[in-house]
Enzyme design. Structure first.
Site, short mmCIF file in Angstrom:
data_model
loop_
_atom_site.label_atom_id
_atom_site.label_comp_id
_atom_site.label_asym_id
_atom_site.label_seq_id
_atom_site.Cartn_x
_atom_site.Cartn_y
_atom_site.Cartn_z
N ARG A 1 -2.57 6.09 10.66
CA ARG A 1 -1.43 5.18 10.63
C ARG A 1 -1.78 4.04 9.70
O ARG A 1 -2.91 3.85 9.30
CB ARG A 1 -1.07 4.68 12.03
CG ARG A 1 -2.25 4.20 12.84
CD ARG A 1 -1.94 3.01 13.68
NE ARG A 1 -1.47 1.89 12.89
CZ ARG A 1 -2.26 1.10 12.16
NH1 ARG A 1 -3.56 1.32 12.09
NH2 ARG A 1 -1.75 0.10 11.48
N GLY A 2 -0.73 3.27 9.37
CA GLY A 2 -0.84 2.28 8.31
C GLY A 2 -0.23 2.91 7.07
O GLY A 2 -0.61 4.03 6.68
N ASP A 48 5.75 -1.65 6.54
CA ASP A 48 5.96 -0.25 6.19
C ASP A 48 7.03 -0.05 5.14
O ASP A 48 7.08 0.99 4.49
CB ASP A 48 6.31 0.55 7.45
CG ASP A 48 5.09 0.77 8.33
OD1 ASP A 48 4.59 1.90 8.35
OD2 ASP A 48 4.65 -0.18 8.98
#
Length: 358
Positions: free
Chosen positions: A53-54, A244
């Site tokens: 994630r990221g 994001d």
């Protein structure tokens, strides 16, 4: 003189074994496990389940994934290989709808594929491998550049509040919002970091607090609803968050709860900075209203972290993964090309004009 700070590489390519190596972030902080993924369904699941994630790390994983999926193809012509490539690309693209880096990386791999028209199957596969490695190494430079621009805005000894995890395990190196903290640590800035717990998936508690503690950076964990009091008490001089997706008008989508932090920061006159690589900026997306917000399973709220359910069985839930921070709450958007200030409709395109990598 800088004192190097050790960082963790959370996404790696094991080309010899045709595998993607990922630090399983769902097991942190209790277990530090690197997954060896070969099957596309396992790479898809790792992205969907937030094992990786990221935004930048998702992009790197997607680039490696689409390369490995294409590498497995038995096609013996360019057109057949491209057909197989597109199937893998479409499959991986379905894993997360909000993180623009996922689509950016897959589209960049697609563009590289098309530039290799006329080449042999093996030459195309090698080109895809090289492009995926470029995406990773460029992200290292991007993170460091963002860190330098952000550090220039901060003073030694400041209290810094951050939400979710935008650190080294979410990128190729250093992170985005945490990059200035690593650089500052190497230069003796002695920051005091407050990490929001970040419910419901606890990325701040499990990931940010863990990686900063591992690096020897002064970090204090707080619950999300404690952000107001540490600002009121004067313990926070700046807020740094990742994101994001950035819309053309400067609205930003980040982990749920970010917009609340921005509202508090404006009330207490604390600068609120979004650290965003240009790969996260989507100029085709006009405002935050155009950003698709992913809804997550109800068990993340009701049962995931508990030995027994912590909510009545069958209760309705609403579990958006992200919220949108309005551009008028943002002091500046820090990119690898510099810092964009309002009006973002003018300053964000200027960042692309200064962009080092295409």
């Amino acid at each position: 003189m800088d004192t190097p700070v050790e960082v963790i590489q959370s996404v790696k390519l094991d080309d010899e074994n045709s595998a993607l190596i990922l630090l399983d972030q769902t097991l942190l902080p209790n277990k530090k496990v690197f997954l060896k993924l070969i099957e596309m369904k396992d790479i898809w699941d790792a992205i969907y389940q937030l094992k990786v994630r990221g935004a930048p790390a998702i992009g790197i994983a997607a680039a490696y994934g689409v390369y490995l999926g294409t590498k497995q193809s038995s096609a013996d012509s360019y057109d057949e290989l491209y057909h197989d490539f597109l199937k893998v690309k479409e499959y991986l693209a379905s894993s997360r709808p909000t993180a623009v880096n996922l689509f950016w990386a897959l589209d960049r791999m697609d563009s590289r594929f098309q530039k290799e028209q006329g080449k042999s199957v093996q030459e195309v596969k090698l080109a895809l491998k090289n492009e995926s490695e470029l995406i990773r190494t460029e992200d290292e430079w991007v993170c460091e550049a963002i860190g330098e621009y952000a550090l220039a805005l901060l003073e030694p000894g400041w209290g810094i509040l951050t939400h979710c995890n935008a650190g080294t395990i979410a990128t190729a190196k250093y992170g985005t919002a945490l990059a200035p903290l690593y650089l500052g640590q190497a230069r003796g800035y002695d920051f005091k970091v407050f990490a929001d717990e970040t419910r419901p998936l606890l990325q701040g508690a499990r990931l940010t607090a863990w990686e900063l503690k591992e690096a020897g950076i002064d970090v204090t964990l707080i619950c999300d609803n404690m952000a107001s009091i540490v600002m009121k008490e004067g313990k926070v001089q700046a807020v740094l968050v990742g994101c994001d997706r950035v819309a053309a008008n400067g609205d930003t989508a980040n982990k749920i709860g970010t917009s609340g932090v921005a509202i508090l920061a404006k009330h207490y006159k604390v600068p609120f900075y979004v650290c965003a690589p240009l790969s996260t900026v989507d100029l085709e997306c006009q405002t935050g209203d155009d950003i698709h917000i992913e809804l997550r399973p109800d068990e993340e709220i009701t049962t995931k972290w508990y030995s027994e359910p912590m909510a009545p069985v069958g209760v309705g839930t609403y579990n958006p993964a992200f919220d949108v921070t309005d551009h008028d709450l943002i002091t500046g958007i820090i990119t690898e090309s510099g810092i964009a200030y309002a009006p973002f409709t003018e300053s964000l395109p200027e960042m692309f004009q200064k962009k080092r990598f295409s």
